[in-house]
Design a protein around this motif. Structure first.
Motif, PDB file in Angstrom:
ATOM      1  N   ASP A  86     -30.924  -9.172  17.888  1.00 42.27           N
ATOM      2  CA  ASP A  86     -32.105  -8.316  17.985  1.00 42.27           C
ATOM      3  C   ASP A  86     -31.858  -6.888  17.507  1.00 42.27           C
ATOM      4  N   VAL A  87     -30.605  -6.547  17.222  1.00 44.34           N
ATOM      5  CA  VAL A  87     -30.257  -5.182  16.808  1.00 44.34           C
ATOM      6  C   VAL A  87     -30.867  -4.880  15.445  1.00 44.34           C
ATOM      7  N   ALA A 139     -32.880  -1.803  19.215  1.00 45.45           N
ATOM      8  CA  ALA A 139     -33.167  -3.222  18.983  1.00 45.45           C
ATOM      9  C   ALA A 139     -34.628  -3.510  19.278  1.00 45.45           C
TER      10      ALA A 139
END
Length: 144
Positions: A86-87, A139
């Motif tokens: 998700d970064v 993120a």
């Protein structure tokens, strides 16, 4: 619809920073979070060689400090319902240009297949003299 904001691992600075780490006594009392999730957006506090319990790892060793920082990032994301995938953006601060190859080799291990945007900066110093690096992460948690 208003996004819900959740703060993870809140702390007071005078309780977090250990005595004897080279910094003067903390006279300013701040209250911070290690991570904040607002809706699907996630913001992490800059991560260093300190683990999430306040223990320092990697004195004079930028690779070990970076390794600890990346472990923290992974753990904080997971605690907030996310993952390394998700970064979106990382910013890496190094106190010496020659630390780049060691630090980025560790970052490559932890962010393999993620492809975040990245900015790297060489800075004169960080919050404590023992800190050789810091990583800042944003993120967006994927919809389930």
């Amino acid at each position: 619809m208003t996004a819900t904001t959740t703060r993870f691992r809140t702390f007071k600075t005078e309780q977090f920073y250990p005595a004897g780490m080279g910094a003067p006594e903390h006279h300013v009392q701040n209250e911070f979070s290690m991570a904040v999730r607002s809706g699907r957006r996630m913001f992490l506090r800059g991560q260093t060689g300190f683990d999430l319990d306040g223990n320092f790892h990697g004195l004079d060793n930028v690779a070990e400090q970076t390794r600890q920082a990346c472990r923290n990032v992974k753990q904080l994301l997971e605690e907030a319902g996310g993952s390394m995938q998700d970064v979106c953006k990382i910013t890496v601060y190094l106190t010496e240009r020659e630390y780049r190859s060691e630090a980025y080799a560790v970052i490559a291990e932890h962010f393999q297949g993620v492809f975040p945007c990245s900015t790297g900066l060489i800075v004169e110093g960080l919050a404590l003299p023992e800190l050789l690096m810091e990583i800042d992460v944003e993120a967006v948690i994927r919809e389930v």
